[in-house]
Design a protein around this motif. Structure first.
Motif, mmCIF file in Angstrom:
data_model
loop_
_atom_site.group_PDB
_atom_site.id
_atom_site.type_symbol
_atom_site.label_atom_id
_atom_site.label_comp_id
_atom_site.label_asym_id
_atom_site.label_seq_id
_atom_site.Cartn_x
_atom_site.Cartn_y
_atom_site.Cartn_z
ATOM 1 N N PRO A 1 0.793 -1.231 0.000
ATOM 2 C CA PRO A 1 0.000 0.000 0.000
ATOM 3 C C PRO A 1 0.829 1.287 0.000
ATOM 4 N N ILE A 2 2.015 1.290 0.606
ATOM 5 C CA ILE A 2 2.740 2.571 0.679
ATOM 6 C C ILE A 2 3.839 2.687 -0.377
ATOM 7 N N ALA A 3 4.051 1.596 -1.166
ATOM 8 C CA ALA A 3 5.212 1.564 -2.066
ATOM 9 C C ALA A 3 5.251 2.779 -2.994
ATOM 10 N N LYS A 4 4.068 3.147 -3.491
ATOM 11 C CA LYS A 4 4.066 4.200 -4.518
ATOM 12 C C LYS A 4 4.473 5.577 -3.977
ATOM 13 N N PHE A 5 4.449 5.719 -2.648
ATOM 14 C CA PHE A 5 4.832 7.017 -2.090
ATOM 15 C C PHE A 5 6.342 7.163 -1.902
ATOM 16 N N LEU A 6 7.068 6.104 -2.137
ATOM 17 C CA LEU A 6 8.499 6.134 -1.827
ATOM 18 C C LEU A 6 9.319 6.215 -3.112
ATOM 19 N N SER A 7 10.301 7.094 -3.103
ATOM 20 C CA SER A 7 11.083 7.298 -4.329
ATOM 21 C C SER A 7 12.056 6.143 -4.539
ATOM 22 N N ASP A 8 12.593 6.055 -5.748
ATOM 23 C CA ASP A 8 13.557 4.988 -6.062
ATOM 24 C C ASP A 8 14.779 5.081 -5.170
ATOM 25 N N ALA A 9 15.239 6.337 -4.951
ATOM 26 C CA ALA A 9 16.442 6.510 -4.134
ATOM 27 C C ALA A 9 16.177 6.056 -2.705
ATOM 28 N N GLU A 10 14.987 6.407 -2.192
ATOM 29 C CA GLU A 10 14.638 5.988 -0.827
ATOM 30 C C GLU A 10 14.578 4.474 -0.736
ATOM 31 N N ARG A 11 13.963 3.864 -1.769
ATOM 32 C CA ARG A 11 13.859 2.400 -1.759
ATOM 33 C C ARG A 11 15.239 1.757 -1.770
ATOM 34 N N ALA A 12 16.110 2.281 -2.603
ATOM 35 C CA ALA A 12 17.447 1.686 -2.720
ATOM 36 C C ALA A 12 18.202 1.819 -1.404
ATOM 37 N N SER A 13 18.086 2.998 -0.808
ATOM 38 C CA SER A 13 18.810 3.225 0.442
ATOM 39 C C SER A 13 18.247 2.323 1.549
ATOM 40 N N ALA A 14 16.895 2.248 1.658
ATOM 41 C CA ALA A 14 16.271 1.414 2.697
ATOM 42 C C ALA A 14 16.638 -0.050 2.476
ATOM 43 N N ALA A 15 16.605 -0.491 1.218
ATOM 44 C CA ALA A 15 16.918 -1.900 0.928
ATOM 45 C C ALA A 15 18.350 -2.211 1.339
ATOM 46 N N GLY A 16 19.231 -1.229 1.133
ATOM 47 C CA GLY A 16 20.632 -1.426 1.513
ATOM 48 C C GLY A 16 20.769 -1.590 3.025
ATOM 49 N N ILE A 17 20.132 -0.691 3.770
ATOM 50 C CA ILE A 17 20.255 -0.745 5.239
ATOM 51 C C ILE A 17 19.669 -2.044 5.773
ATOM 52 N N ALA A 18 18.495 -2.433 5.225
ATOM 53 C CA ALA A 18 17.797 -3.594 5.787
ATOM 54 C C ALA A 18 18.242 -4.901 5.145
ATOM 55 N N ASP A 19 19.176 -4.821 4.182
ATOM 56 C CA ASP A 19 19.620 -6.009 3.462
ATOM 57 C C ASP A 19 18.433 -6.741 2.841
ATOM 58 N N LEU A 20 17.583 -5.980 2.195
ATOM 59 C CA LEU A 20 16.350 -6.502 1.611
ATOM 60 C C LEU A 20 16.646 -7.197 0.290
ATOM 61 N N LYS A 21 16.130 -8.442 0.168
ATOM 62 C CA LYS A 21 16.358 -9.187 -1.072
ATOM 63 C C LYS A 21 15.018 -9.492 -1.718
ATOM 64 N N THR A 22 15.079 -9.805 -3.014
ATOM 65 C CA THR A 22 13.838 -10.129 -3.714
ATOM 66 C C THR A 22 13.131 -11.261 -2.982
#
Ligand code: ASP
Length: 597
Positions: free
Chosen positions: A378-399
């Motif tokens: 539900p909130i994905a569309k509010f987050l920019s690509d840069a924010e997503r990339a940075s958050a994924a890096g911090i949280a070690d988020l994988k597909t």
């Protein structure tokens, strides 16, 4: 069958052995046993009885041709009759050996059998399984205690305490009893009060812990004290609380915190070694309170699994997503738990979790799923690509991973994520139940702000020493001061804790003042301690460990009531005796007490 007026209080013969200890090596011996009838099987001629005592069960054979009188008595025996027998240990015939039973290779050919007391059919079977409702087990506790599981639990409790006593004794700790009729000892709960007949209108308080008394023992020169102390706290009983409970309570003169911790580690290790034969290896890791909250959302983290909380504030520092932006602007943070692809929640489960957080904590929970095609949720569309990339890096988020996100004041968000972490850990079976993850949480805050009372309250108790590096904060920012306080945690449960204490009268007075107590109140409630501190009180510190919780962990049960002989229910009632109960009006008159309900 004996009539009650013929009952002798003396056994007809002394016991030679416990039922459960006989083995094939005893074959040929004449034995005398006392015990309860577990079961009786009448095979026409032969009667087989399983006889039970605290060590286990042995099979009796009553043969009318061997002894008609005992065969007759045996035929009258029923479950839970208490009997005395004599007989010979014989090997069981081939094919009737019971490999399940430690005594299964032998049986007792009975030559004398006497019923010493009778019993109606018990309200539940006296077996390994606890088949009865807990109220029933507690009402008939004497029957419940005959069950092997309860016998084992109480024996393990005894072994653990013996090992701990021996360990402390070897280190020079002196066991001192302290009074039960005392004065209020603040541990944050309500007191149990006892009226004094000889001082009408005055009350004793039962100790919430021997805290002040053990400090006074140090001032009194005992140097090292311990006690298996009974404590009383009148709290609303949550699932695993008892109004009275036991603590291994200890205090030392001039210790460094590491010394208290090492004594505590040693005694817990001694208990694990004695009861389970497990070698645990101190020293346990230390983790500051602030780190435990930040990484696990709890001051008693379960380290058997990961799912650590990640701080994503940096990724969303300049976000245009309103909810995150507002939280950050107000000094809050964005935190997340990353659920790896291996264990996933369905859309419905995610919605239910979001709803549960909303109703239970009035807080928002968001989630996103990392898909090949990008973030979904539900909130994905509010987050920019840069924010997503940075958050994924911090949280070690994988597909394939799912991330649960919350924003707000750290003090509010972290405990909720800490709870969710535990729920997810248990849902996906992440914690290995045989793992023992001990650690110390150190550097607790000295105070916390109570919204209810609108003032500072002690996190531990008011005698806890401020951290020497934070003394200056007492004047400027007392809520940020740390204490020299520590808790031992095992698998997400607090086993015990303690602190170095304040030994200076002036500092103690200052802490009381910060807690909102006037000088008069301090003198009235703690004058004796304040006075004692003034007479050359040495630095001191100690800790206390919950015996019941420790035994619960050792016994692998999840109820405190399983390791306490006579526990109370959640309503603080003893179903066996009916306590608490009304008292004779004369007693109340003598105490000058009027009951208004
Ligand atoms: N009195 C504390 C308690 O009962 C323990 C301690 O500080 O030694 O929790």
């Amino acid at each position: 069958m004996p009539k009650s007026d013929t009952y002798s209080p003396l056994p007809p013969w002394p016991r030679t052995d416990y039922c459960g200890t006989l083995r094939a090596t005893d074959t040929g011996r004449e034995v005398a046993l006392h015990g309860w009838v577990q079961t009786r099987r009448d095979h026409g001629g032969l009667i087989f009885i399983d006889l039970r005592d605290r060590e286990g069960i042995v099979q009796l054979v009553l043969n009318p041709e061997r002894d008609a009188k005992s065969h007759q008595a045996g035929s009258e025996a029923r479950s839970e009759f208490f009997v005395a027998i004599r007989g010979t240990v014989v090997r069981r015939v081939e094919g009737t050996v019971n490999a399940e039973l430690p005594t299964g290779e032998i049986e007792i050919a009975v030559s004398a059998f006497e019923i010493l007391n009778v019993s109606p059919p018990p309200p539940f079977p006296i077996g390994d399984e606890d088949t009865a409702a807990e109220e029933v087990r507690l009402k008939y506790r004497y029957l419940d205690l005959r069950r092997p599981a309860m016998q084992r639990n109480l024996r393990w409790r005894h072994l653990a305490l013996r090992a701990i006593r021996n360990f402390l004794d070897d280190l020079g700790f002196i066991d001192v009893e302290t009074p039960i009729l005392f004065k209020s000892t603040p541990e944050g709960a309500r007191d149990y009060l006892v009226p004094s007949r000889v001082n009408p209108g005055k009350f004793y308080a039962l100790p919430q812990s021997p805290q002040i008394l053990k400090q006074i023992l140090m001032i009194g020169g005992l140097d090292r004290y311990y006690q298996i102390a009974r404590c009383f706290r009148d709290e609303d009983l949550r699932a695993n609380r008892q109004p009275e409970f036991s603590q291994i309570d200890l205090e030392m003169t001039c210790p460094r915190p590491e010394e208290v911790q090492s004594v505590a580690e040693g005694m817990i290790a001694a208990a694990y070694q004695r009861v389970l034969g497990i070698d645990i290896k101190p020293p346990f890791p230390r983790m500051p309170y602030a780190e435990a909250m930040e990484r696990f959302g709890s001051d008693k983290p379960d380290l058997r699994f990961g799912l650590e909380i990640k701080n994503l504030t940096a990724a969303f520092a300049a976000t245009s997503f309103k909810i995150f932006a507002e939280a950050v602007a107000q000094g809050g943070a964005v935190y997340a738990i990353n659920l790896p692809a291996a264990g996933q929640l369905s859309r419905r489960e995610l919605d239910e979790m979001t709803e549960a957080v909303r109703t239970r904590y009035s807080m928002g929970l968001a989630w996103i799923k990392a898909q090949d095609a990008g973030w979904q949720g539900p909130i994905a569309k509010f987050l920019s690509d840069a924010e997503r990339a940075s958050a994924a890096g911090i949280a070690d988020l994988k597909t394939g991973d799912t991330m649960l996100l919350m924003a707000g004041a750290a003090g509010k968000v972290l405990p909720v994520l800490g709870d969710l972490r535990l729920q997810l850990g248990s849902k996906f079976g992440l914690a290995n139940k045989d793992d023992l993850k001990f650690l110390w949480i150190v550097d607790f805050p000295l105070f916390e702000f109570s919204e209810e009372d609108k003032r500072l309250v002690s996190v531990n108790h008011p005698f806890t020493a401020p951290h020497p590096d934070d003394l200056h904060l007492l004047d400027s920012a007392p809520a940020s001061a740390r204490a020299i306080a520590y808790d031992m945690v095992l698998n997400g449960q607090e086993l015990g804790g303690g602190s170095i204490r304040i030994h200076s009268r002036e500092l103690q007075l200052k802490v009381f003042e910060l807690l909102g107590l006037s000088r008069e109140e301090v003198l009235e409630r703690f004058g004796f301690l304040m006075e004692a501190l003034g007479y050359g009180a040495p630095p001191h510190g100690g800790c206390a460990f919950g015996v019941d919780r420790l035994c619960m962990m050792l016994c692998g049960t999840d109820s405190l009531r399983d390791v306490i002989a006579f526990p109370k229910t959640q309503r603080a009632v003893d179903p066996m005796s009916g306590a608490p109960s009304e008292v004779d009006p004369r007693q109340l008159r003598e105490l000058a007490i009027k009951v208004t309900v």
